[in-house]
Design a protein around this motif. Structure first.
Motif: not given
Length: 187
Positions: A142-143, A145, A149-150, A179-182
């Motif tokens: 799961t991702y 915020d 990223k990754d 993490g999604n990079g945001k």
């Protein structure tokens, strides 16, 4: 009487003959005794014990005049029931004497436990092979915020967040939160 005269006398040959006859009789009696006490030529066929429970194995070995010796518990094998025999020595079908020890390897109650490695803040590309090498399975990914990223933010087992070093059974599914990079928070 000199030694040479004695060795040529009838008395010496009588004594030598009696000693040889006594030796032959003693050897014959010893061989007969050994045959009867060792059950010469009598063998028991080792039964196939793989997959059987300890109680069944004990009864079967007692019926065949064999002795059980538990050697070890091997790595868990899900194909066999818990605490059942997964290996034996001598192998099934071997010919052995009575009261022979049959060495057994049992299936433990479950997989051995392994500490979870520290993979938090590592990339998923690094974390996945690390988990798999230790014998874990990667479950749900799961991702959330997070600026990384990754990057692994946390790891979970059965819905609960766990820390590195926690002991889990081999083949456990570990869920990974990446993490999604945001950036998190309000914009």
């Amino acid at each position: 009487m000199s030694l040479i005269k004695f060795l040529k006398s009838k008395t010496f040959f009588k004594q030598l003959g009696l000693a040889i006859v006594a030796l032959v009789i003693i050897l014959f009696l010893t061989m007969q005794w050994l045959k009867s006490t060792t059950n010469h030529g009598e063998f028991i066929k080792v039964p196939d014990l793989k997959g059987k429970t300890l109680q069944t194995v004990e009864i079967e070995l007692n019926d065949n005049d064999l002795v059980m010796e538990i050697q070890d518990s091997a790595n868990y094998n899900p194909k066999y029931p818990k605490y059942s025999v997964i290996e034996q020595y001598p192998k099934a079908g071997a010919q052995v004497k009575e009261d022979r020890k049959i060495y057994l390897t049992l299936n433990p109650s479950g997989y051995r436990k392994v500490p979870v490695p520290n993979i938090v803040r590592r990339t998923f590309r690094q974390a996945k092979p690390t988990l798999e090498t230790l014998g874990f399975n990667v479950g749900q990914v799961t991702y959330v915020d997070d600026i990384g990223k990754d990057e692994v933010i946390s790891i979970k087992y059965k819905g609960e967040t766990i820390e590195a070093g926690k002991l889990l059974p081999l083949t456990s599914k570990i869920d990974v939160v990446l993490g999604n990079g945001k950036r998190g928070g309000s914009n």
